[in-house]
Every structure is written in structure tokens, then in C-alpha cells.
Design a protein around this motif. Sequence first.
Motif, PDB file in Angstrom:
ATOM      1  N   ARG A  44       0.761  -0.971   0.078  1.00 39.02           N
ATOM      2  CA  ARG A  44       0.546  -0.177   0.034  1.00 39.02           C
ATOM      3  C   ARG A  44       1.194   0.584   0.160  1.00 39.02           C
ATOM      4  O   ARG A  44       0.390   2.229  -0.319  1.00 39.02           O
ATOM      5  N   ASP A  45       1.706   1.637   0.379  1.00 41.91           N
ATOM      6  CA  ASP A  45       2.878   2.357   0.624  1.00 41.91           C
ATOM      7  C   ASP A  45       3.883   2.252  -0.777  1.00 41.91           C
ATOM      8  O   ASP A  45       3.711   3.460  -0.930  1.00 41.91           O
ATOM      9  N   VAL A  46       3.996   1.700  -1.521  1.00 41.40           N
ATOM     10  CA  VAL A  46       4.487   1.929  -2.508  1.00 41.40           C
ATOM     11  C   VAL A  46       3.659   1.938  -3.908  1.00 41.40           C
ATOM     12  O   VAL A  46       3.752   3.030  -3.986  1.00 41.40           O
ATOM     13  N   VAL A  47       2.269   1.810  -3.685  1.00 38.20           N
ATOM     14  CA  VAL A  47       0.780   2.552  -4.725  1.00 38.20           C
ATOM     15  C   VAL A  47       0.658   3.666  -4.267  1.00 38.20           C
ATOM     16  O   VAL A  47       0.650   4.814  -4.866  1.00 38.20           O
ATOM     17  N   ALA A  48       0.897   4.323  -2.784  1.00 43.20           N
ATOM     18  CA  ALA A  48       1.168   5.581  -1.866  1.00 43.20           C
ATOM     19  C   ALA A  48       1.823   6.135  -2.656  1.00 43.20           C
ATOM     20  O   ALA A  48       2.019   7.790  -2.969  1.00 43.20           O
ATOM     21  N   ARG A  49       3.406   5.639  -3.024  1.00 47.44           N
ATOM     22  CA  ARG A  49       4.885   6.416  -3.583  1.00 47.44           C
ATOM     23  C   ARG A  49       4.392   6.994  -4.053  1.00 47.44           C
ATOM     24  O   ARG A  49       4.619   8.383  -5.040  1.00 47.44           O
TER      25      ARG A  49
END
Length: 216
Positions: A32-37
Motif C-alpha cells: 500500500r505504501d508502494v502504491v501511495a508513493r
Amino acid sequence: MARTSGPETREKLIRAAEELFAAQGVHGAQLRDVVARAGQANPSAVQYHFGSRAGLLDAVMAGRQARTEAVLAPLLESTDDDLKGLVTALVTAEASELRTERGRRCLRISAQLSHESGVRARTPHPALAGTAYWRLIERIADRLAAAGLPEPLLLERLDLALTVVGAALADRARQYLAGTEPLTGEALFLADLAETTTALLRAPRPEPADHRKDSS
């Protein structure tokens, strides 16, 4: 907001994954952090474009491998089967990733995967089959066999040498990314890494320790 194409989104996710996998670990970073970044609104963007975390990691490593292969292939053509020459070609190609922030992050990622190459089984990971990297590994293995190392010891030693190179370059990459001043200049560091790794591979075959109990 302007829409981005599929290839653009994939590239954004790969770049974001490089940053987070390098900083937090291949298994520690949250998708989810990859997607947000990557600036994506769809929480399933990784699954949509890559199928899974493993698919995303494969895409990250494919780019890193392509860059290294471009450096290694011509080096391998001009290198004979001298062990030090082969190790120097390996170090030179891998160290080319130190030139960019992207490459430095990928060095930190690939060091986490050092035992997945297939060296211990002498069967390449599918991504390495037919590559200059695997041809180099086979040539080094042939030199060790010619020196009299039995196959199990040969493969363990080769896997250890590749791990040492990967870890050393990953740590150098970490220092560059953090803005830390290394102890030595890069030219000396790389020359010493090649020498040390060659010495590791050339170490004489050890005699097994005698574990029999003293009968006296």
C-alpha cells in the motif's frame, strides 16, 4: 488530473518499489505504501499490473539485470579464464550500479536475494538462464573445478563469494545514499573487493577437522 498510461503507471510503481524495498526490505515494505508513493489511487494497482509482490520484485530486478548485462557482456567477451580477470569483470559490472541513485537502491535490494541465484544447485534462476552473468558464474566454477575443489565445496564457496560482492556493494550504495563518507576511494574499494574475493576463491582446500574422541 491527467490520466497516465499503463506503461507509465508500471514505471511509477517500479520506481516506488525500488525506493521502499531498498529502505525497508523486500519483505518489510508494504505494498500500500508502494502504491501511495507511486501516486496511484487504486489500492490494487500492484496486483493489477504485476500480479503480486513477487511480480513487482521481478520487474525491479529485470531492469537492474538489463543494465548490468549491458556492461558485463562486452567485458566477458574480452576476458580470458584467469580467475582474477573473471572476478574483476563481475565486480566492475555490478559496481556500475553505483553510478545512479536508482542503481544504488537496486544493489541494496539484490543483496537481499543473493542466495536465490541457483548457484548452490548449479541451476540458474529462470531470470538468469542464458545471461552473461550466468556464463560468468559457470566460467568461475570451471576454474575452481580445475583447481581441484570438489563440487559441493566449490558451489558453497562460489555462493559465498557472490554474497560477499553483493553485500559489499550494497553497503557502499547505502553510504552513498546516506551521504556518508566512505573509508576509501571507490577505485581502491573496487580493486580491493576484486582481490579479496579472488583470494577467497583461491583459498586451498581445507583438511576436515578430526572430530574423533581422544582414545587415550
